[in-house]
Design a protein around this motif. Sequence first.
Motif, PDB file in Angstrom:
ATOM      1  N   ALA A 214      48.502  48.212  38.880  1.00  0.00           N
ATOM      2  CA  ALA A 214      48.412  47.746  37.501  1.00  0.00           C
ATOM      3  C   ALA A 214      49.751  47.237  36.983  1.00  0.00           C
ATOM      4  CB  ALA A 214      47.888  48.868  36.600  1.00  0.00           C
ATOM      5  N   VAL A 215      50.813  47.931  37.322  1.00  0.00           N
ATOM      6  CA  VAL A 215      52.134  47.490  36.873  1.00  0.00           C
ATOM      7  C   VAL A 215      52.505  46.153  37.511  1.00  0.00           C
ATOM      8  CG1 VAL A 215      54.598  48.050  36.811  1.00  0.00           C
ATOM      9  CG2 VAL A 215      52.895  49.862  36.491  1.00  0.00           C
ATOM     10  N   HIS A 216      52.330  46.054  38.819  1.00  0.00           N
ATOM     11  CA  HIS A 216      52.786  44.851  39.514  1.00  0.00           C
ATOM     12  C   HIS A 216      51.983  43.604  39.154  1.00  0.00           C
ATOM     13  CE1 HIS A 216      56.037  46.295  41.961  1.00  0.00           C
ATOM     14  NE2 HIS A 216      55.314  47.304  42.440  1.00  0.00           N
ATOM     15  N   VAL A 217      50.657  43.702  39.075  1.00  0.00           N
ATOM     16  CA  VAL A 217      49.892  42.482  38.806  1.00  0.00           C
ATOM     17  C   VAL A 217      50.145  41.965  37.398  1.00  0.00           C
ATOM     18  CG1 VAL A 217      48.116  43.018  40.515  1.00  0.00           C
ATOM     19  CG2 VAL A 217      47.765  43.701  38.137  1.00  0.00           C
ATOM     20  N   ASN A 218      50.367  42.870  36.457  1.00  0.00           N
ATOM     21  CA  ASN A 218      50.704  42.422  35.103  1.00  0.00           C
ATOM     22  C   ASN A 218      52.115  41.853  35.034  1.00  0.00           C
ATOM     23  OD1 ASN A 218      48.555  43.084  32.874  1.00  0.00           O
ATOM     24  ND2 ASN A 218      48.428  44.758  34.352  1.00  0.00           N
ATOM     25  N   ALA A 219      53.050  42.492  35.721  1.00  0.00           N
ATOM     26  CA  ALA A 219      54.423  41.981  35.739  1.00  0.00           C
ATOM     27  C   ALA A 219      54.479  40.592  36.377  1.00  0.00           C
ATOM     28  CB  ALA A 219      55.330  42.946  36.488  1.00  0.00           C
TER      29      ALA A 219
ATOM     30  N   GLU B 219      47.650  40.622  49.133  1.00  0.00           N
ATOM     31  CA  GLU B 219      46.859  41.654  48.453  1.00  0.00           C
ATOM     32  C   GLU B 219      45.480  41.816  49.082  1.00  0.00           C
ATOM     33  OE1 GLU B 219      45.233  43.067  44.074  1.00  0.00           O
ATOM     34  OE2 GLU B 219      46.152  41.092  44.273  1.00  0.00           O
ATOM     35  N   GLY B 220      44.819  40.698  49.353  1.00  0.00           N
ATOM     36  CA  GLY B 220      43.484  40.786  49.932  1.00  0.00           C
ATOM     37  C   GLY B 220      43.480  41.486  51.279  1.00  0.00           C
ATOM     38  N   THR B 221      44.479  41.208  52.078  1.00  0.00           N
ATOM     39  CA  THR B 221      44.588  41.847  53.386  1.00  0.00           C
ATOM     40  C   THR B 221      44.746  43.358  53.247  1.00  0.00           C
ATOM     41  OG1 THR B 221      45.617  39.846  54.275  1.00  0.00           O
ATOM     42  CG2 THR B 221      45.883  41.867  55.556  1.00  0.00           C
ATOM     43  N   ALA B 222      45.638  43.776  52.331  1.00  0.00           N
ATOM     44  CA  ALA B 222      45.859  45.206  52.119  1.00  0.00           C
ATOM     45  C   ALA B 222      44.619  45.886  51.553  1.00  0.00           C
ATOM     46  CB  ALA B 222      47.045  45.403  51.178  1.00  0.00           C
TER      47      ALA B 222
ATOM     48  N   ALA C 167      48.422  45.943  58.210  1.00  0.00           N
ATOM     49  CA  ALA C 167      47.745  45.344  57.059  1.00  0.00           C
ATOM     50  C   ALA C 167      47.714  46.307  55.871  1.00  0.00           C
ATOM     51  CB  ALA C 167      46.326  44.933  57.443  1.00  0.00           C
ATOM     52  N   GLU C 168      47.501  47.592  56.134  1.00  0.00           N
ATOM     53  CA  GLU C 168      47.503  48.586  55.064  1.00  0.00           C
ATOM     54  C   GLU C 168      48.838  48.614  54.333  1.00  0.00           C
ATOM     55  OE1 GLU C 168      46.523  52.391  56.606  1.00  0.00           O
ATOM     56  OE2 GLU C 168      44.366  51.981  56.722  1.00  0.00           O
ATOM     57  N   GLN C 169      49.913  48.383  55.049  1.00  0.00           N
ATOM     58  CA  GLN C 169      51.258  48.451  54.470  1.00  0.00           C
ATOM     59  C   GLN C 169      51.677  47.162  53.764  1.00  0.00           C
ATOM     60  OE1 GLN C 169      53.011  51.329  54.192  1.00  0.00           O
ATOM     61  NE2 GLN C 169      51.063  52.122  54.988  1.00  0.00           N
ATOM     62  N   PHE C 170      50.798  46.144  53.772  1.00  0.00           N
ATOM     63  CA  PHE C 170      51.124  44.895  53.089  1.00  0.00           C
ATOM     64  C   PHE C 170      51.399  45.105  51.600  1.00  0.00           C
ATOM     65  CE2 PHE C 170      49.834  40.819  55.520  1.00  0.00           C
ATOM     66  CZ  PHE C 170      50.512  41.266  56.628  1.00  0.00           C
ATOM     67  N   LEU C 171      50.825  46.149  51.005  1.00  0.00           N
ATOM     68  CA  LEU C 171      51.119  46.434  49.605  1.00  0.00           C
ATOM     69  C   LEU C 171      52.609  46.573  49.357  1.00  0.00           C
ATOM     70  CD1 LEU C 171      48.500  49.061  48.353  1.00  0.00           C
ATOM     71  CD2 LEU C 171      48.638  46.627  47.818  1.00  0.00           C
ATOM     72  N   PHE C 172      53.313  47.105  50.360  1.00  0.00           N
ATOM     73  CA  PHE C 172      54.738  47.414  50.199  1.00  0.00           C
ATOM     74  C   PHE C 172      55.641  46.511  51.031  1.00  0.00           C
ATOM     75  CE2 PHE C 172      51.993  51.219  50.276  1.00  0.00           C
ATOM     76  CZ  PHE C 172      51.980  51.483  48.914  1.00  0.00           C
ATOM     77  N   ASP C 173      55.114  45.974  52.105  1.00  0.00           N
ATOM     78  CA  ASP C 173      55.881  45.093  52.982  1.00  0.00           C
ATOM     79  C   ASP C 173      54.942  44.025  53.561  1.00  0.00           C
ATOM     80  OD1 ASP C 173      57.735  43.901  54.638  1.00  0.00           O
ATOM     81  OD2 ASP C 173      57.729  45.510  56.132  1.00  0.00           O
ATOM     82  N   PRO C 174      54.998  42.803  53.053  1.00  0.00           N
ATOM     83  CA  PRO C 174      56.003  42.232  52.145  1.00  0.00           C
ATOM     84  C   PRO C 174      55.868  42.613  50.675  1.00  0.00           C
ATOM     85  CG  PRO C 174      54.403  40.564  52.777  1.00  0.00           C
ATOM     86  CD  PRO C 174      54.044  41.787  53.560  1.00  0.00           C
ATOM     87  N   GLY C 175      54.747  43.222  50.247  1.00  0.00           N
ATOM     88  CA  GLY C 175      54.587  43.648  48.856  1.00  0.00           C
ATOM     89  C   GLY C 175      53.923  42.594  47.999  1.00  0.00           C
ATOM     90  N   ILE C 176      53.365  43.042  46.853  1.00  0.00           N
ATOM     91  CA  ILE C 176      52.619  42.109  46.001  1.00  0.00           C
ATOM     92  C   ILE C 176      53.406  41.643  44.778  1.00  0.00           C
ATOM     93  CG2 ILE C 176      50.401  43.031  46.746  1.00  0.00           C
ATOM     94  CD1 ILE C 176      50.198  44.365  43.948  1.00  0.00           C
ATOM     95  N   SER C 177      54.633  42.081  44.615  1.00  0.00           N
ATOM     96  CA  SER C 177      55.419  41.643  43.454  1.00  0.00           C
ATOM     97  C   SER C 177      56.024  40.260  43.691  1.00  0.00           C
ATOM     98  CB  SER C 177      56.548  42.628  43.167  1.00  0.00           C
ATOM     99  OG  SER C 177      57.352  42.160  42.097  1.00  0.00           O
ATOM    100  N   VAL C 178      55.969  39.421  42.646  1.00  0.00           N
ATOM    101  CA  VAL C 178      56.638  38.109  42.706  1.00  0.00           C
ATOM    102  C   VAL C 178      57.755  38.020  41.671  1.00  0.00           C
ATOM    103  CG1 VAL C 178      54.558  36.988  43.576  1.00  0.00           C
ATOM    104  CG2 VAL C 178      55.018  36.965  41.104  1.00  0.00           C
TER     105      VAL C 178
END
Length: 350
Positions: free
Chosen positions: A79-84, A181-184, A206-217
Amino acid sequence: MVRSAAPVPSDNKTPHVAVGKLPAAHLQALLAGLHRDDPRLVVGPKVGEDAAAIAFGDRCLVVTADPITFSTDRIGWYAVHVNANDIAAMGATPRWLSVVLLLPEHATTAALVDKIMRDVHETAEGLGITVCGGHTEITTGLERPIVIGQMLGEVARDRLIVKAGLKAGDQIILTQGIAIEGTALLAREKRDVLHGRVADDVLERAEQFLFDPGISVVAAARTAIDAATVHAMHDPTEGGLVSGLCELAAASSTGLHVQADRVPIFPETAAVCRSVDIDPMRLIASGALLIGAAAADADRLIAALNSQNIPATLIAEVRPASAGVTIEADGVTRPLLPPDRDEIARVFED
């Protein structure tokens, strides 16, 4: 305050709308009925715009809201990252977050609530964002918790970036690749479906895609606007890269020509998508950022992003509206049409 809501009766006679975003035409009709007379509303509701901008003297307050609906894991962090991301894509700095937490009637424990809110607080703190309020509610009709974030940011008015800023001849740069995000999400939420179809080591990555590379832009957006004059930015969420590109073109009333062979698709994404027969270009793609800028600035932007260890690739050219939105693959050019809904919705419905 925590309270329990009464159930809402359903209308079985009304045709159901498919899971995912409202169809663009329906959303456009809804937005057309909204009054926008306030002169301080610099950017208002519009298909493809993920945030509003309100003038306060020489600055703008940028406001967005996004729910977390597909995920059951790390929803406070999401929630924090997608809004940011929505705030950052308008050139603004994310500052304040209000959170609505809807909890299922028969599956809520104190430990669950504590875990979600700890995730919200720690993630917000890491981005320099203050959690300033919100609402909690235990309600009927839910199978899992849902977090809805409303975030506010600020930017100098002359530094505000809107999606309507593209010009013919601009270049479109994509950071990272698709579809993080979709992959994770698929690896985490549909592991039982993917097991046996995708190698275990690929699923683990793929599970770790949330953090590496991560979903923040947020870092990518800040790097881009510090490096050159950016005409537009967009983080491709639901509907994936294709939806993001079509939304940019629509917002700017321009055409686009996309080179499909230049689009970086993570091997893990390709493997996961292949296993469930979905298109990675139409899969929710938070973690990537689309940046539009003059052709003369493209190399400088890519170099600046690369210097921060953010991969960046030139994938498209902005053309006049009369040229339409097209994609070239294997030497063949065809129209690029926005998806009716995200590919992930198909998987979750099955």
